[in-house]
Write an enzyme that holds these catalytic residues in place. Sequence first.
Site, PDB file in Angstrom:
ATOM      1  CG  HIS A  55      -4.133  -0.909  -0.662  1.00 60.43           C
ATOM      2  ND1 HIS A  55      -4.140  -0.752   0.695  1.00 60.43           N
ATOM      3  CD2 HIS A  55      -4.313  -2.237  -0.877  1.00 60.43           C
ATOM      4  CE1 HIS A  55      -4.313  -1.922   1.285  1.00 60.43           C
ATOM      5  NE2 HIS A  55      -4.424  -2.842   0.334  1.00 60.43           N
ATOM      6  CG  ASP A  70      -5.322  -5.632   2.368  1.00 54.80           C
ATOM      7  OD1 ASP A  70      -5.906  -6.692   2.647  1.00 54.80           O
ATOM      8  OD2 ASP A  70      -5.213  -5.203   1.206  1.00 54.80           O
ATOM      9  CB  SER A 108      -0.942  -0.033   1.206  1.00 61.11           C
ATOM     10  OG  SER A 108      -1.832   1.061   1.176  1.00 61.11           O
TER      11      SER A 108
END
Length: 356
Positions: free
Chosen positions: A49, A142, A22
Amino acid sequence: MNRSHRMSQDGNRPTAVVIGASAGGVEALQALVAQLPHKFGAALLVVLHIGTRRSALPEILTRAGRLPAAWAVDGEPIRPGRIHVAPPDRHLLIAPDGVCLSLSRGPAENRTRPAVDPLFRSAASAFGPRVAGVVLSGALADGTAGLAEIARCGGITVVQEPNEAAYPSMPLSALRHVSVRYRLPVTGIADLLIRLCDTARSVMPVDLRSTSAVPAPQREGNTPMEGEHTLKRPTALTCPTCGGAVEQSSVDSLPYFECHTGHRFAAPDMGEAQFEQMEQALEVALRVLNERTELCRRLAEAARGRGQVLSAGRWDAAVREAEQRAKVMRTFIEQGWERPIDDEDEGGLAGTPGVG
């Protein structure tokens, strides 16, 4: 070369390396792929992301190293020595047969689509011990649950050294909650992957369908893949007025529903309020689709006015897509819906003026 001979040579050499990142992930990915050789013996699948934003990530990764990178395409075969990148607004998954990719607009996970966890889960299911999962720089958590599934299925778990990561939250979360086999800086991760994937044999065919030592869940028929929309039985009903959780009670034999802010409905009124809420939601969706059709039409005309033929064609395609989806939505709205009545209404009270 038959499968049994190939398996005896390859052992559990990873078929795929799945990578999640991310914030700060672009730089980490660039540093990682820069170290990998041209004949890398596994496929790389990357989730960063990016949400719905346009991104030049495949071009960035292609320039950074020796491996070609491209947006993943639904149904595309998984290829060793290639970087498959999750496109905007799509979860990247591995099909249950382990041979090709699948893209999904399933529910956002950890507030994002694409998300890391769906890719990791599907990789664990498809490849078992023949997958390596890598968590790089990023915020929040995540990738943790997905990496845990890879570990459960016997795969290789790798996490970027948090002290090196621009945003250490994702690596730290994985280290706190998963039995991680390797904790390394990015250059160390690259060296590890080269050793694990045994690039000296990368020219050999790879059996993408080899089964895992830990049995993966079996799928039947049209069972949705992980990462797709699946409807489960709700854990609670919600109030049609405010959306709060509803508790069920009864007055004599009549069920009542009351939310924690005080909205209260007898069962027939709850059913009718819920029906109205459903109709309103469908009508809002139809309105937005109709407005999207008009927006795309205007942008197509503007692009044609600037002589941008390719751009105009893409907006024209978006017009057709929105029109088709609006047509489907109108069908739902115009269909008759089942409106059950209670036994006491069958005596003639239902529809009587002043009753209800």
